[in-house]
Design a protein around this motif. Sequence first.
Motif: not given
Length: 298
Positions: A158, A162, A167, A170, A241, A290, A292
């Motif tokens: 990601l 999000d 997150v 995923r 992150w 990802a 967040m």
Amino acid sequence: MAGIRGIVDGPGFVALPNTLWDAAQHPTPSGPHWQQGVTWTDWCGGADTTYADECIAVTGTGGAAPAAPPLEPTAAGGVDRGATAFTVFAAFDCSLIGLPDVDQAAEALARSEAFQVSRAFWSGQAGGQATVWPHLAADSALDDPQGIRLQTAADTVLGAADDAAVVVGRLDQALAEQYGGEGVVHVPVAALATLKARSLIRKDDDEPGVLRTPGGHRIVAAAGYSGTGPDGSAPAAGAVWLYATGALFGFRSDVAVRDFPGTFDRATNTIHKMASRTYLFGWECAHLAALMTLGVPA
């Protein structure tokens, strides 16, 4: 220096839980040579499905017999991986009367050791140089001259900020697909409140103090995790992150103490000393990232 007030012991230092060292497996080293770096082989991927008999009856109309199963299954990818060591240290003035050196050294290191270790593991920086491999915030791979993979590039699942639930979901899914075992999700401390508010953290019933994602992966919330992206840049305000890896392992040395004889201070009867400890970390297979969003959505 003594004065009119009585001298007492200060409060005891209590380390924060869920450190990087806590989350790592600790294999027994065969000697001190790990401090020069280590190499191991990762066996990742290669699994698939097949069927035992190509003579499978197909019922109904218009059905066709399946093709013969593959004669040679896909092989697991054996990758030679490597890791380098780094050293954390703390300088302090040691009284020549009282506690042994090692006790004072341990006290000096305890205040900042976990922070410095996790900061180096996140950023790859030690002493202002990029020398810590592997590390989390990386967007390119690095091999040594022998072709051993020291660093992998984070697979960004990601790249746009999000919701926390998206997150974590995923990352859990990607770890299940790419690794299949119990992985580690690396979380800046600033993200803990968001994850807690969304009920995305659960305590492990069998291991008191251990935090896990809904998918069962261990959470490391280390003090030195800065939240920067794979390219090293800081995210926009209100985002951090997160990274996820396969299982971690680590080595660390005993605390070493070095003194500086020329620094002896006769007025205070102290000498300047340095306490240090060497660490090394590595992980298996997966390396995910990802972005967040912090906070609880309305």
